[in-house]
Structure formats: C-alpha cells, structure tokens
Design a protein around this motif. Structure first.
Motif, PDB file in Angstrom:
ATOM      1  N   VAL A 110       0.868  -1.172   0.000  1.00  0.00           N
ATOM      2  CA  VAL A 110       0.000   0.000   0.000  1.00  0.00           C
ATOM      3  C   VAL A 110       0.907   1.226   0.000  1.00  0.00           C
ATOM      4  CG1 VAL A 110      -1.789   1.293   1.191  1.00  0.00           C
ATOM      5  CG2 VAL A 110      -1.803  -1.208   1.288  1.00  0.00           C
ATOM      6  N   LEU A 111       0.699   2.085  -0.974  1.00  0.00           N
ATOM      7  CA  LEU A 111       1.537   3.268  -1.114  1.00  0.00           C
ATOM      8  C   LEU A 111       0.711   4.535  -0.966  1.00  0.00           C
ATOM      9  CD1 LEU A 111       3.738   2.264  -4.205  1.00  0.00           C
ATOM     10  CD2 LEU A 111       4.278   2.009  -1.772  1.00  0.00           C
ATOM     11  N   THR A 112       1.304   5.538  -0.344  1.00  0.00           N
ATOM     12  CA  THR A 112       0.716   6.863  -0.207  1.00  0.00           C
ATOM     13  C   THR A 112       1.751   7.887  -0.685  1.00  0.00           C
ATOM     14  OG1 THR A 112       1.559   7.320   2.015  1.00  0.00           O
ATOM     15  CG2 THR A 112      -0.495   6.020   1.851  1.00  0.00           C
ATOM     16  N   PRO A 113       1.402   9.180  -0.713  1.00  0.00           N
ATOM     17  CA  PRO A 113       2.393  10.170  -1.163  1.00  0.00           C
ATOM     18  C   PRO A 113       3.672  10.184  -0.325  1.00  0.00           C
ATOM     19  CG  PRO A 113       0.199  11.132  -1.157  1.00  0.00           C
ATOM     20  CD  PRO A 113       0.073   9.794  -0.506  1.00  0.00           C
ATOM     21  N   TRP A 114       3.591   9.656   0.892  1.00  0.00           N
ATOM     22  CA  TRP A 114       4.744   9.717   1.788  1.00  0.00           C
ATOM     23  C   TRP A 114       5.542   8.417   1.830  1.00  0.00           C
ATOM     24  CZ3 TRP A 114      -0.353  10.868   3.348  1.00  0.00           C
ATOM     25  CH2 TRP A 114      -0.674  12.237   3.256  1.00  0.00           C
ATOM     26  N   SER A 115       5.161   7.432   1.041  1.00  0.00           N
ATOM     27  CA  SER A 115       5.872   6.149   1.036  1.00  0.00           C
ATOM     28  C   SER A 115       7.262   6.301   0.419  1.00  0.00           C
ATOM     29  CB  SER A 115       5.081   5.097   0.260  1.00  0.00           C
ATOM     30  OG  SER A 115       3.826   4.852   0.859  1.00  0.00           O
ATOM     31  N   GLU A 116       8.207   5.543   0.940  1.00  0.00           N
ATOM     32  CA  GLU A 116       9.593   5.623   0.475  1.00  0.00           C
ATOM     33  C   GLU A 116       9.719   5.274  -1.002  1.00  0.00           C
ATOM     34  OE1 GLU A 116      13.910   3.472   1.441  1.00  0.00           O
ATOM     35  OE2 GLU A 116      12.193   3.191   2.781  1.00  0.00           O
ATOM     36  N   GLU A 117       8.909   4.330  -1.471  1.00  0.00           N
ATOM     37  CA  GLU A 117       9.027   3.864  -2.854  1.00  0.00           C
ATOM     38  C   GLU A 117       8.400   4.829  -3.861  1.00  0.00           C
ATOM     39  OE1 GLU A 117       8.971   0.427  -0.029  1.00  0.00           O
ATOM     40  OE2 GLU A 117       7.676   2.178  -0.386  1.00  0.00           O
ATOM     41  N   VAL A 118       7.679   5.823  -3.379  1.00  0.00           N
ATOM     42  CA  VAL A 118       7.006   6.765  -4.269  1.00  0.00           C
ATOM     43  C   VAL A 118       7.917   7.961  -4.515  1.00  0.00           C
ATOM     44  CG1 VAL A 118       5.026   8.289  -4.577  1.00  0.00           C
ATOM     45  CG2 VAL A 118       4.731   6.054  -3.496  1.00  0.00           C
ATOM     46  N   PRO A 119       8.309   8.219  -5.747  1.00  0.00           N
ATOM     47  CA  PRO A 119       9.190   9.361  -6.017  1.00  0.00           C
ATOM     48  C   PRO A 119       8.534  10.667  -5.613  1.00  0.00           C
ATOM     49  CG  PRO A 119       9.013   7.919  -7.947  1.00  0.00           C
ATOM     50  CD  PRO A 119       7.970   7.478  -6.977  1.00  0.00           C
ATOM     51  N   ASP A 120       9.338  11.579  -5.076  1.00  0.00           N
ATOM     52  CA  ASP A 120       8.792  12.905  -4.776  1.00  0.00           C
ATOM     53  C   ASP A 120       9.186  13.924  -5.837  1.00  0.00           C
ATOM     54  OD1 ASP A 120      11.460  13.221  -4.268  1.00  0.00           O
ATOM     55  OD2 ASP A 120      11.237  13.772  -2.153  1.00  0.00           O
ATOM     56  N   ALA A 121       9.808  13.457  -6.926  1.00  0.00           N
ATOM     57  CA  ALA A 121      10.211  14.347  -8.012  1.00  0.00           C
ATOM     58  C   ALA A 121       8.992  14.822  -8.789  1.00  0.00           C
ATOM     59  CB  ALA A 121      11.179  13.623  -8.951  1.00  0.00           C
ATOM     60  N   LYS A 122       9.104  16.022  -9.350  1.00  0.00           N
ATOM     61  CA  LYS A 122       8.082  16.554 -10.243  1.00  0.00           C
ATOM     62  C   LYS A 122       8.369  16.064 -11.670  1.00  0.00           C
ATOM     63  CE  LYS A 122       6.087  19.060  -7.060  1.00  0.00           C
ATOM     64  NZ  LYS A 122       6.190  20.533  -7.040  1.00  0.00           N
ATOM     65  N   TYR A 123       7.321  15.921 -12.451  1.00  0.00           N
ATOM     66  CA  TYR A 123       7.493  15.470 -13.828  1.00  0.00           C
ATOM     67  C   TYR A 123       6.274  15.880 -14.645  1.00  0.00           C
ATOM     68  CZ  TYR A 123       4.140  11.610 -13.120  1.00  0.00           C
ATOM     69  OH  TYR A 123       3.012  10.865 -12.886  1.00  0.00           O
ATOM     70  N   THR A 124       6.387  15.718 -15.951  1.00  0.00           N
ATOM     71  CA  THR A 124       5.228  15.832 -16.833  1.00  0.00           C
ATOM     72  C   THR A 124       4.938  14.462 -17.402  1.00  0.00           C
ATOM     73  OG1 THR A 124       4.333  16.791 -18.861  1.00  0.00           O
ATOM     74  CG2 THR A 124       6.702  16.473 -18.796  1.00  0.00           C
ATOM     75  N   SER A 125       3.680  14.188 -17.619  1.00  0.00           N
ATOM     76  CA  SER A 125       3.317  12.906 -18.237  1.00  0.00           C
ATOM     77  C   SER A 125       3.409  12.975 -19.756  1.00  0.00           C
ATOM     78  CB  SER A 125       1.896  12.503 -17.830  1.00  0.00           C
ATOM     79  OG  SER A 125       0.943  13.410 -18.359  1.00  0.00           O
ATOM     80  N   ALA A 126       3.606  14.176 -20.320  1.00  0.00           N
ATOM     81  CA  ALA A 126       3.606  14.338 -21.773  1.00  0.00           C
ATOM     82  C   ALA A 126       4.764  13.572 -22.403  1.00  0.00           C
ATOM     83  CB  ALA A 126       3.695  15.818 -22.140  1.00  0.00           C
ATOM     84  N   GLY A 127       4.448  12.704 -23.365  1.00  0.00           N
ATOM     85  CA  GLY A 127       5.469  11.941 -24.065  1.00  0.00           C
ATOM     86  C   GLY A 127       6.033  12.742 -25.209  1.00  0.00           C
ATOM     87  N   GLN A 128       6.928  13.674 -24.884  1.00  0.00           N
ATOM     88  CA  GLN A 128       7.492  14.593 -25.869  1.00  0.00           C
ATOM     89  C   GLN A 128       9.012  14.527 -25.827  1.00  0.00           C
ATOM     90  OE1 GLN A 128       5.043  17.912 -24.129  1.00  0.00           O
ATOM     91  NE2 GLN A 128       4.604  18.377 -26.261  1.00  0.00           N
ATOM     92  N   SER A 129       9.642  15.192 -26.794  1.00  0.00           N
ATOM     93  CA  SER A 129      11.088  15.151 -26.887  1.00  0.00           C
ATOM     94  C   SER A 129      11.725  15.870 -25.700  1.00  0.00           C
ATOM     95  CB  SER A 129      11.552  15.764 -28.200  1.00  0.00           C
ATOM     96  OG  SER A 129      11.142  17.117 -28.278  1.00  0.00           O
ATOM     97  N   TYR A 130      13.031  15.761 -25.619  1.00  0.00           N
ATOM     98  CA  TYR A 130      13.752  16.299 -24.465  1.00  0.00           C
ATOM     99  C   TYR A 130      14.459  17.595 -24.832  1.00  0.00           C
ATOM    100  CZ  TYR A 130      17.079  16.588 -20.636  1.00  0.00           C
ATOM    101  OH  TYR A 130      17.802  17.018 -19.565  1.00  0.00           O
ATOM    102  N   PRO A 131      14.440  18.615 -23.958  1.00  0.00           N
ATOM    103  CA  PRO A 131      13.648  18.702 -22.728  1.00  0.00           C
ATOM    104  C   PRO A 131      12.176  18.930 -23.053  1.00  0.00           C
ATOM    105  CG  PRO A 131      14.825  20.754 -23.094  1.00  0.00           C
ATOM    106  CD  PRO A 131      15.297  19.807 -24.157  1.00  0.00           C
ATOM    107  N   GLU A 132      11.306  18.350 -22.271  1.00  0.00           N
ATOM    108  CA  GLU A 132       9.890  18.379 -22.598  1.00  0.00           C
ATOM    109  C   GLU A 132       9.351  19.811 -22.606  1.00  0.00           C
ATOM    110  OE1 GLU A 132      10.678  14.554 -20.249  1.00  0.00           O
ATOM    111  OE2 GLU A 132      11.056  16.682 -19.910  1.00  0.00           O
ATOM    112  N   PRO A 133       8.603  20.179 -23.637  1.00  0.00           N
ATOM    113  CA  PRO A 133       7.982  21.512 -23.679  1.00  0.00           C
ATOM    114  C   PRO A 133       6.675  21.551 -22.890  1.00  0.00           C
ATOM    115  CG  PRO A 133       7.525  20.354 -25.716  1.00  0.00           C
ATOM    116  CD  PRO A 133       8.397  19.439 -24.901  1.00  0.00           C
ATOM    117  N   SER A 134       6.679  20.916 -21.749  1.00  0.00           N
ATOM    118  CA  SER A 134       5.540  20.924 -20.831  1.00  0.00           C
ATOM    119  C   SER A 134       6.086  21.091 -19.418  1.00  0.00           C
ATOM    120  CB  SER A 134       4.752  19.603 -20.913  1.00  0.00           C
ATOM    121  OG  SER A 134       4.057  19.471 -22.132  1.00  0.00           O
TER     122      SER A 134
END
Length: 814
Positions: A110-134
């Motif tokens: 069971v995972l929550t936002p505070w679980s060790e296995e859950v990344p706390d990094a920010k990201y975009t879900s957009a599947g675009q080229s690098y660096p993402e324009p989102s």
C-alpha cells in the motif's frame, strides 16, 4: 513558366524574382535532392501503393494478437493494482488511514504520497522530446489534489477483487479549497489558484500562475491591427467553442512492471512513446536509462491518449515495493475521469476583407482549458494557429494568440489533430460566414487565398521561429476540392418536397503537418538471413494504424523481395533502434524513411555480392522479384543464393546488415477538403447528415487500403466532435460520464456514409513521395457541418456540439 524554372512565392519564376526572393529560394529551395528510386511511376511500384493486408488483421479477428493485459498469464505471482483517487476538486490531503487495507489477506503493498518507494520528483506525463515543452507539475501520488480523480494512494494485491476491497477500506481526510471549473473564470484574476510558483519546475514561456495561466503564445506576421483599421475593409468577428472529447480507445491504459533476473526494470505497456517513457521513468525514479526496458505489445488504439506516461509510474512503484510483478489496467470509469481528453477551447476569429473578397488580415485567439496539469498544453494550443492558418499563405497579415489556463478538471493531453481541429473549426466556420455575408462563393473565396506549390509558408515560421518556415513542394488542394465537389453534388442540390425540410451542403478545408520539423528521429536496422529473407528492427510504433505493414512494404520495395520475406520487430527499447514514437503523423514519413535508408544500405551490400557472383559491375545490377539481375546480360542470382554465399562462402564471409536513421527540418502539410450534406427540419431543428465526403492529399499512399481506413476513422472522430457532448462535469467537478453507455460515441447506425477520396501528389521529402494522412481528416466535420446547417436554414451554430435544440433556438430568434 518552363519546367526547369522554380516558382517563386508570388507565382512567378526564379528569373523574375527579386534579390530577396532569390535569397529565400536558396534558403528554402523548391527543388529537392531526391534519389531516383524515391520517385517511381505507379507501374514501377511493386510493394508500395498496394493495398496489402495489415499484418495483424488475422491475429486481431482470431484473438491471437497480444495486448498488454494478455501478458499476465506469463507471471504466476502477478499482483494487481487499484488506486485511491481524490473525491474533491481542490484541496490538500491531511491524513490517509491505510491500516485496514494493510491488514487484509492478499494485500502486498500500500503506497501513499509519503511512502519511500514513491518518487517525490516533479514530472510531466507528456510523451514529448527532451527537454519536454511541458511543465513538470505532476507527482505520482498527491498530497495536494487538484481535480476529482487525482491519484492519492495505490494498492497491489493478489487479485483484482482484493485490490478493490483494499482501496475501499482506505480512509482519506482533506482540507478543502475553493475550486474553479470554467477557464474564463479561472483566468479572471479572482479565482482560486491551482499552483504556487514553487510548485512547478520547467515552467513554460508566458506562465502566470497568479491567474492560473500555464503559458501564453503570441505570434504575428505583418500588421494585423493596421489592416483591421483600414477604411476599405469589412471586419468580421465570430466566436466558437469546442467539446472535451475522449479518445474512446478500446484498450484501456494498461501497464505491467517487474524487475528481471538482472535486477533491471521492465515495463510492458500500451504506449505510443516507448523511448520517451523510458527516459521519463529514469528521471522520475532515478534509475539509469540502461537499466530500464520498455516493451510495446499490440496497442488497441492510442489517438494521442497514449502519447503520455499515464499509468506506468504506479505499477512500477508497487513492483519495487512488493518485489512482485504488478499490472495496472485502468477501469473505464478512470479512462473518463482521470486519464486524458482533448483540450476544450473557446476561440475568437477576426478578419479584414475588402468588398472584392481579398483577405487583408486574419486574427485567431484561443483560451485553452488544460485542466489541472499542463502536459501538452502549450504545444496543442500552438497548433491551433500553426496548422490551419498556413493554409491561407497568400494572406500577408496574420496574428495568433493563446492563453492556456488551469481549472480543477481532469488534465487534458494529446489527441488526434493536436489543436488543429479547434483552430480549423474557428477559421473555416468564420470564413464561411464572411463569404455568405459578402455574397461570395465560399469555395472560390478560399481558393483565392489558399496555399499552392512553390509558396513559402511564413505563417508556420511566425509560430515556430525561422526554422519552421517551409517551402511547399506538393499540394493537391485543387484536386481535393474538385473531386469532393463532384462526389457530394455541390452544383446539383435537390431540395426535399416537404416545405419544412431544407437541404444544405457545407465544406471546409484543412492542413496538418507531417512530423515535427526539426524535432524528430527514427532509426531502423535490417539483417539478411542466409535464405534471402530479412529481419527488420525498427523503433517506429504501430498503435493499430498498420505502420509495421507499411514499413515492410517500404523495405521490400527497395530490397526487391516479397513483403512476406521481411519479418518485423518493433518498439522494444532493448532490441530495436531509437525512435521518438507515434505522434504528429510522423511514423511513415520519419520512421518509414529510416526503414528505406536501412534497406538501401543493405541493398548496397547485396549488389556487391551479386557483382562478385555475376562478375558484373554493381552499378549495372538491380534488385527485383527476389533476385539481383543485370539489365544488360539478363543474368541473375537469387537473394537466397547471395545469402548463402555471404554467410558460408569459402573466401569472404559477411553478415549483410543495413542501418538507417532519419531526421529532417521538413514537415510537409497534407491537405483535406471536407463536404457535408445535411437535411434540417425547420419545425424542430432536427437534422440528418446524409453524406460525408473527404478528399485527402497524403502524397503517395504506401498502402491505399490502410490510408482509406485512417481517413474514415478520423472522419468518424471528427463527426463525433460535431454532434456529441463529450465529457461533461457536474457543479462539483465530477465527470458525468463513467462508461460508453453514458458517452455519446456515434455508433455505426448513427454514422452517415463516409466517402474517402485519396488524391495522389508526390512529396519529394517523404519515402516514395508519402506524407501524413491520419490526422488531417479529423479537423473538418465540425466546421463543414456548421456551414451545411447555415446553408440549409440560415442559422449559425458555433458552439459544439451541433444539436436540434440549438438549431431550433436559433431559428426562433430569426
């Protein structure tokens, strides 16, 4: 003009051009250095331009095709995922009680936002080229929630039932905030704020989070306001609104994650962008790219909805937490409330037009609702201008602006057409209204201003910088219009005998792109077996379109072998070469050209071996019918004989390989002319669409049967945009759609006949003259139907969907 002289932007010739035009011609030449084998007459083509059966057709109809969910049988210890999602549109999670769920038999993690296995990094879900324009504004699980459906917690369990029960047992407490659902209110400056500045990384140009603005776009060619202020012009202004459309793909978002015997992460996932997904997972989980493998099996429809890393992070986090392989198959309810949709937009169009029908200026503005997060927000909104506006390349003053705004609704994303359907509705509907107001023929009015071969598209340059300018080397608009007019009966409209019924015909034009100019890469590798057959490895992604079949046809044409002798493997990041993925109508144009180059590379070695065996210079030899042959002597040797000689020869031996990569600054537009025949009842506003006709210039169709299928599927999706409500929400921000019985996707019996017409031109920058086909027919039914209703009963419906109630209300106001 002689056939040896290049056309200039004003329709003259190079010998008549100014110094400035000559400089432009040199920088953006009309002539293209095209190999002879790329421009084949129809009778010379062996594999391309034939309606070969799609390679997976029989597997699909017999149930043998393997989708991601079918891989669960390979894992005896597979765990299943369920997700806890926000029940409020805006707020903060203050507590999550998972104790009851964790105590259940069969619950593995069971995972929550505070679980060790859950990344706390920010990201975009957009599947675009690098660096993402989102913007990087998302997290895998959320303490700060921004729409009903935001993921908060996730469970892995021995079976689906236990996972669902565990999720139901998890209790979430919130601090609720005010929320905003309407983009105009969100942008007013007085609305609840979705993001603080420090909550977003990789911010996009024009952002103003104090007003919920993710990005702002503004581009101009000439001086639009000066043209609008001229005394000899009529200024027309219209407003338009589009729906929030669901992708409606049959296969739901599904991902399976595990670690292999080498402790590497493996994702089997229904995606359009395997390599982008690998890179994004590496960033998010801080795992080296080399230690992540992404495999794309058969995909049951994408339409842009899978040009995003939507489901992959959650099962990966659960797999790392549980030590078990984990599959996450979204529910249909989640598809509508928490995956992706088309951006709903409000648009304004303005033009300055003389009495004679000369368009002096065009101005388009859009307010785009990107939802809670910003993936694809700026780039979709940019296409509202950069795809439709260049169609009218003769107009000297053009302006486009967009504000992309957050609301507390599910995030939007990429969808077939990618902004062009919204822009095409506003532009083509507006031009029709102008033509009728000035008593101009709506087709002739467009023809005076639209693009033709030789034009330099500066409007695309306005939107995308200098590198986005493009010379138009192929354009079948005239033929598209002529053949569409004839098919629909434009000049011979018979009115019904009943006085309350009125028949009208509307039309609309559209242009799209073929890949993203300067931001694409495809690669392929070909290996010859000793029996003269071939293995083709290509990174290009087949999402049900038939790309694999087209790749094989392209390779077979160059190799001179039957397509059945080419075995293809695609879209496995450990095995196949790199490719940006299936989006922007790039697959045949970019990945197909990489395949062609790989086949040419292999053919060079095949001819060298043929030369040795026939004792003739390689330049005298050609491939065809499974042989290498000499036109001069008539002698030949089979590919199988060459394969065995190269592999087992007594003196020299070689593994015959071919490699090809392709990227380009070009993005040639395909074109479409849409015609709609409608009958309207003036008593009720009810209407019947009698026929849809769409003529498409896609260059040379590699597989005409598949191309026609793409046209018809796209036109059906376009029809849905015109007549369906899309995904709607109640006053609490909850989706009012949870399944197909609540979402009006037109059925076969509700869909009018669709006549697709392929107009062949030759695009010298594409493989065998091909350019894109899959998106341009998505753009055109809403404006053409609006124009047809206007033609039939004289009222304009500019807010989609077009309904009997709206028509009747407009008639009552007359």
């Amino acid at each position: 003009m002689s056939e040896n002289e290049e056309p200039t932007t004003d329709g003259g010739t190079a010998s008549q051009a100014s110094a400035e035009e000559l400089e432009e011609l040199e920088k953006y030449p009309y002539e293209w250095d095209e190999p002879a084998n790329n421009n084949l007459e129809p009778e010379e083509r062996e594999s391309v331009s034939t309606p070969a059966e799609k390679s997976d057709d029989r597997k699909l109809v017999t149930g043998q095709a393997k989708f991601t969910a079918d891989y669960e049988d390979q894992f005896s210890d597979l765990a299943y995922t369920a997700v806890v999602r926000s029940e409020i549109p805006n707020g903060r999670v203050t507590a999550v009680d998972t104790s009851e769920a964790e105590a259940m038999d069969g619950v593995l993690a069971v995972l929550t936002p505070w679980s060790e296995e859950v990344p706390d990094a920010k990201y975009t879900s957009a599947g675009q080229s690098y660096p993402e324009p989102s913007p990087w504004d998302m997290q895998v699980l959320n303490e700060r929630v921004r729409y009903v459906g935001d993921p908060i917690a996730a469970v892995a369990a021995e079976d689906r039932e236990t996972a669902a029960a565990a999720v139901a047992a998890i209790s979430v407490e919130y601090e609720e905030y005010d929320y905003v659902l309407d983009p105009e209110e969100a942008f007013s400056g007085n609305a609840p704020r979705l993001f603080e500045e420090d909550e977003v990384e990789n911010k996009i140009v024009g952002h103003d989070y104090s007003r919920n603005r993710m990005s702002h776009i503004d581009g101009e060619l000439g001086d639009v306001e000066a043209a609008m202020e001229r005394e000899d012009v009529h200024v027309h202004e219209t407003e338009w609104e589009t729906i929030r459309q669901s992708h409606g793909q049959l296969e739901k978002h599904t991902s399976l994650a595990y670690t292999d015997e080498d402790d590497r992460v493996v994702l089997v996932t229904s995606t359009q962008v395997p390599n982008h997904t690998r890179r994004q997972l590496a960033h998010l989980f801080d795992i080296p790219i080399r230690d992540i493998r992404v495999q794309k099996p058969r995909v049951g429809g994408g339409f842009g909805g899978k040009q995003a890393m939507v489901t992959e992070p959650i099962p990966l986090a659960l797999a790392l937490a549980s030590g078990r392989p984990v599959i996450y198959e979204a529910s249909r309810d989640e598809e509508f409330q928490a995956m992706r949709t088309r951006h709903p937009m409000k648009l304004r169009a303005r033009t300055a037009v003389t009495d004679d029908g000369d368009i002096e200026a065009i101005d388009i503005y859009t307010l785009s609702n990107t939802g809670a997060y910003g993936s694809h927000g700026m780039t979709v909104a940019g296409n509202v201008g950069s795809k439709p506006l260049p169609l009218y390349s003769k107009v000297e003053n053009v302006h486009f602006a967009a504000d992309i705004v957050h609301t507390n609704t599910p995030q939007t994303g990429a969808m077939r057409g990618y902004g062009a359907p919204q822009g095409t509705l506003a532009l083509e509907g507006h031009l029709d209204e102008v033509a009728r107001d000035l008593d101009l023929d709506p087709i002739e009015f467009r023809q005076r201003h639209y693009m033709e071969v030789g034009d330099l598209d500066e409007i695309a340059g306005m939107m995308g910088g200098e590198g986005a300018k493009r010379r138009i080397r192929s354009c079948g608009l005239d033929d598209c219009v002529a053949r569409g007019k004839e098919a629909i009966g434009w000049d011979d409209v018979e009115q019904p005998e009943e006085e309350h019924l009125h028949r009208g015909i509307g039309m609309a034009l559209s242009a799209q792109g073929t890949g993203v100019a300067g931001d694409e890469l495809g690669a392929a590798q070909l290996m010859m077996n000793e029996d003269g057959s071939f293995h083709l490895h290509v990174g290009g992604v087949d999402i049900g379109t038939g790309a694999d079949t087209a790749f094989v046809q392209i390779a077979a044409e160059i190799l001179g072998c039957p397509p059945s002798d080419v075995i293809i493997k695609s879209s496995d990041t450990d095995i196949t070469p790199f490719d940006y993925g299936a989006y922007a109508s790039s697959t045949t144009y970019i990945s197909g050209m990489a395949v062609k180059k790989a086949a040419e590379d292999a053919t060079e070695r095949i001819l060298e071996w043929g030369s040795r065996m026939l004792e003739e210079p390689a330049e005298n030899l050609e491939t065809g019918d499974g042989t290498v042959f000499s036109e001069e002597t008539g002698e030949s040797v089979t590919l199988e004989e060459i394969g065995y000689e190269a592999t087992y020869g007594e003196e020299d031996r070689e593994q015959i390989l071919g490699k090809g990569t392709h990227s380009t600054e070009e993005s040639p537009p395909p074109f479409a002319a849409q015609f709609v025949d409608v009958t309207v009842d003036d008593r009720t506003g009810e209407f019947d669409v009698n026929n849809l006709v769409v003529a498409v210039d896609c260059g040379v169709a590699i597989n005409p049967g598949m191309a026609e299928g793409q046209v018809e599927g796209a036109n059906h999706m376009s029809f849905e945009m015109a007549v369906s409500d899309g995904v709607t929400f109640d006053e609490k921000g909850r989706a009012e759609v949870s399944d197909y019985d609540e979402y009006h996707l037109p059925t076969a019996s509700e869909t009018p006949p669709i006549e697709s017409i392929l107009v062949e031109t030759h695009e010298p920058t594409g493989p065998f003259g091909a350019k894109s086909v899959a998106e341009v027919p998505t753009n055109t039914v809403p404006p053409a139907l609006s124009n047809a209703v206007r033609d039939a009963v004289g009222v304009r419906i500019s807010e989609m969907p077009i309904t009997a109630e709206k028509i009747k209300a407009a008639l009552d106001e007359q």
